[in-house]
Design a protein around this motif. Structure first.
Motif, PDB file in Angstrom:
ATOM      1  N   LEU A  71     -10.164   4.105  20.334  1.00 13.65           N
ATOM      2  CA  LEU A  71      -8.753   3.441  20.568  1.00 13.65           C
ATOM      3  C   LEU A  71      -7.370   3.864  19.519  1.00 13.65           C
ATOM      4  N   SER A  72      -8.804   4.660  18.423  1.00 15.94           N
ATOM      5  CA  SER A  72      -8.171   5.288  17.682  1.00 15.94           C
ATOM      6  C   SER A  72      -9.169   6.028  17.087  1.00 15.94           C
ATOM      7  N   ARG A  73      -9.015   7.103  16.138  1.00 20.12           N
ATOM      8  CA  ARG A  73      -9.711   8.358  15.688  1.00 20.12           C
ATOM      9  C   ARG A  73      -8.674   8.435  13.856  1.00 20.12           C
ATOM     10  N   LEU A  74     -10.137   8.671  13.097  1.00 19.34           N
ATOM     11  CA  LEU A  74      -9.665   8.820  11.808  1.00 19.34           C
ATOM     12  C   LEU A  74      -9.866  10.562  11.194  1.00 19.34           C
ATOM     13  N   GLU A  75      -9.345  11.260  10.906  1.00 22.66           N
ATOM     14  CA  GLU A  75     -10.228  12.832  10.847  1.00 22.66           C
ATOM     15  C   GLU A  75      -9.454  12.378   9.008  1.00 22.66           C
ATOM     16  N   PRO A  76     -10.628  12.180   8.028  1.00 24.40           N
ATOM     17  CA  PRO A  76     -10.342  12.083   6.179  1.00 24.40           C
ATOM     18  C   PRO A  76      -9.099  13.286   5.944  1.00 24.40           C
ATOM     19  N   PHE A 115      -7.068   2.511   8.444  1.00 22.40           N
ATOM     20  CA  PHE A 115      -6.703   2.450   6.833  1.00 22.40           C
ATOM     21  C   PHE A 115      -7.536   2.031   5.888  1.00 22.40           C
ATOM     22  N   GLY A 116      -8.321   1.209   6.632  1.00 24.04           N
ATOM     23  CA  GLY A 116      -9.116   0.001   5.641  1.00 24.04           C
ATOM     24  C   GLY A 116     -10.102   1.835   5.359  1.00 24.04           C
ATOM     25  N   ARG A 117     -11.206   2.137   6.655  1.00 20.92           N
ATOM     26  CA  ARG A 117     -12.145   2.906   6.504  1.00 20.92           C
ATOM     27  C   ARG A 117     -11.862   4.080   5.279  1.00 20.92           C
ATOM     28  N   ILE A 118     -10.314   4.433   5.380  1.00 23.73           N
ATOM     29  CA  ILE A 118      -9.884   5.888   4.417  1.00 23.73           C
ATOM     30  C   ILE A 118     -10.577   5.050   3.159  1.00 23.73           C
ATOM     31  N   LEU A 119      -9.873   3.658   2.770  1.00 25.40           N
ATOM     32  CA  LEU A 119     -10.081   3.297   1.295  1.00 25.40           C
ATOM     33  C   LEU A 119     -11.419   2.364   1.055  1.00 25.40           C
ATOM     34  N   GLY A 120     -12.078   2.512   1.866  1.00 28.78           N
ATOM     35  CA  GLY A 120     -13.280   2.020   1.907  1.00 28.78           C
ATOM     36  C   GLY A 120     -13.225   0.887   1.222  1.00 28.78           C
ATOM     37  N   ILE A 121     -12.179  -0.123   2.272  1.00 28.59           N
ATOM     38  CA  ILE A 121     -12.411  -1.692   2.039  1.00 28.59           C
ATOM     39  C   ILE A 121     -12.203  -2.346   3.305  1.00 28.59           C
ATOM     40  N   ASP A 122     -12.552  -3.548   3.566  1.00 26.56           N
ATOM     41  CA  ASP A 122     -12.478  -4.212   4.570  1.00 26.56           C
ATOM     42  C   ASP A 122     -11.373  -4.368   4.573  1.00 26.56           C
ATOM     43  N   PRO A 123     -11.209  -4.907   6.619  1.00 30.23           N
ATOM     44  CA  PRO A 123      -9.212  -4.300   6.488  1.00 30.23           C
ATOM     45  C   PRO A 123      -8.824  -6.066   6.948  1.00 30.23           C
ATOM     46  N   ALA A 124      -9.776  -6.801   6.743  1.00 32.04           N
ATOM     47  CA  ALA A 124      -9.067  -7.690   5.869  1.00 32.04           C
ATOM     48  C   ALA A 124      -8.720  -7.799   4.286  1.00 32.04           C
ATOM     49  N   PRO A 155      -5.654  13.349   4.657  1.00 35.07           N
ATOM     50  CA  PRO A 155      -6.023  12.216   6.145  1.00 35.07           C
ATOM     51  C   PRO A 155      -5.361  11.616   6.980  1.00 35.07           C
ATOM     52  N   ARG A 156      -5.179  11.927   8.701  1.00 38.15           N
ATOM     53  CA  ARG A 156      -4.710  12.273   9.330  1.00 38.15           C
ATOM     54  C   ARG A 156      -5.738  10.693  10.070  1.00 38.15           C
ATOM     55  N   ILE A 157      -4.443   9.407  11.025  1.00 38.81           N
ATOM     56  CA  ILE A 157      -5.161   8.475  11.429  1.00 38.81           C
ATOM     57  C   ILE A 157      -4.317   8.620  13.063  1.00 38.81           C
ATOM     58  N   VAL A 158      -5.217   8.986  14.229  1.00 37.79           N
ATOM     59  CA  VAL A 158      -4.711   9.435  15.259  1.00 37.79           C
ATOM     60  C   VAL A 158      -4.624   7.998  16.225  1.00 37.79           C
ATOM     61  N   VAL A 159      -3.588   6.878  16.429  1.00 43.49           N
ATOM     62  CA  VAL A 159      -3.849   6.226  17.812  1.00 43.49           C
ATOM     63  C   VAL A 159      -3.804   6.990  19.460  1.00 43.49           C
ATOM     64  N   TRP A 201       0.531  -1.632  -0.148  1.00 42.51           N
ATOM     65  CA  TRP A 201       0.542  -0.280   0.323  1.00 42.51           C
ATOM     66  C   TRP A 201       0.899   1.749   0.128  1.00 42.51           C
ATOM     67  N   GLU A 202       2.128   0.957  -0.474  1.00 40.97           N
ATOM     68  CA  GLU A 202       3.053   1.960  -0.119  1.00 40.97           C
ATOM     69  C   GLU A 202       2.524   3.966  -0.842  1.00 40.97           C
ATOM     70  N   ALA A 203       1.679   3.693  -2.667  1.00 41.19           N
ATOM     71  CA  ALA A 203       1.002   4.673  -3.413  1.00 41.19           C
ATOM     72  C   ALA A 203       0.084   5.728  -2.087  1.00 41.19           C
ATOM     73  N   HIS A 204      -0.580   5.038  -1.452  1.00 38.00           N
ATOM     74  CA  HIS A 204      -1.898   5.551  -1.008  1.00 38.00           C
ATOM     75  C   HIS A 204      -1.299   5.997   1.496  1.00 38.00           C
ATOM     76  N   LEU A 205      -0.324   5.246   0.964  1.00 40.06           N
ATOM     77  CA  LEU A 205      -0.181   5.205   2.815  1.00 40.06           C
ATOM     78  C   LEU A 205       0.572   6.933   2.207  1.00 40.06           C
ATOM     79  N   SER A 206       1.709   7.442   1.212  1.00 40.59           N
ATOM     80  CA  SER A 206       1.877   8.210   1.047  1.00 40.59           C
ATOM     81  C   SER A 206       1.556   9.513   1.529  1.00 40.59           C
ATOM     82  N   GLY A 207      -0.094   9.631   1.415  1.00 36.80           N
ATOM     83  CA  GLY A 207      -0.818  10.734   1.686  1.00 36.80           C
ATOM     84  C   GLY A 207      -1.504  10.960   2.521  1.00 36.80           C
ATOM     85  N   ILE A 208      -1.983  10.140   3.311  1.00 34.10           N
ATOM     86  CA  ILE A 208      -1.418   9.525   4.678  1.00 34.10           C
ATOM     87  C   ILE A 208      -0.908  10.482   6.574  1.00 34.10           C
ATOM     88  N   GLU A 209      -0.915  11.205   7.131  1.00 31.50           N
ATOM     89  CA  GLU A 209      -0.217  11.287   8.528  1.00 31.50           C
ATOM     90  C   GLU A 209      -1.034  10.430   9.018  1.00 31.50           C
TER      91      GLU A 209
END
Length: 147
Positions: free
Chosen positions: A62-67, A128-137, A97-101, A32-40
């Motif tokens: 346990l976390s929050r997503l700031e889209p 990360f799955g929520r950002i992409l709109g896909i299942d975590p699995a 987008p920002r993932i806060v743990v 997922w390198e290309a997708h991760l590059s734009g996420i904090e």
């Protein structure tokens, strides 16, 4: 044995936790390198007092997503990410987008270092799955999903 703070062996609990988050992100990079590059990614001690308390992991988040509002970012096709609040203004511009743990709730939930590492991976994968709109699995085949 005491080790001075400037020696690499000295790592605080917070620094070791930060390392777990970085390891979770590194685990996703090969696919997922290309997708991760734009996420904090960020770590905070605890959720804000006004944060909603009922989520998938129980009453303590346990976390929050700031889209964010990053044009061309993951899942955005040049628009704000789904569910994004208008966070851009003339001074700051588009926000990625920002993932806060949350460190303390995760540490309280885990029964040891290994379980903490697994829990951090699961939380990062879920957000990360929520950002992409896909299942975590689908993000990580090793996703445990609270097992």
């Amino acid at each position: 044995m005491l080790v001075p703070p400037d020696v690499p062996l000295h790592r605080t609990r917070a620094e070791r936790f930060d390392d777990l988050v970085l390891q979770a992100v590194a685990r996703l990079e090969p696919q997922w390198e290309a997708h991760l590059s734009g996420i904090e990614f960020a770590v905070e001690e605890i959720p804000p007092a006004d944060f909603p308390v009922n989520g998938p992991h129980g009453p303590v988040p346990l976390s929050r997503l700031e889209p964010g509002t990053s044009p061309g970012g993951p899942g955005s096709q040049g628009q704000a990410a789904p569910g994004a609040r208008e966070m851009a203004d003339e001074d700051t511009g588009p926000q990625p987008p920002r993932i806060v743990v949350y460190r303390r709730p995760l540490m309280a939930r885990a029964d040891g270092k290994e379980e903490l590492g697994e829990l951090v991976v699961d939380v990062v994968v879920e957000e990360f799955g929520r950002i992409l709109g896909i299942d975590p699995a689908d993000v990580d085949p090793g996703y445990a999903g609270g097992e």
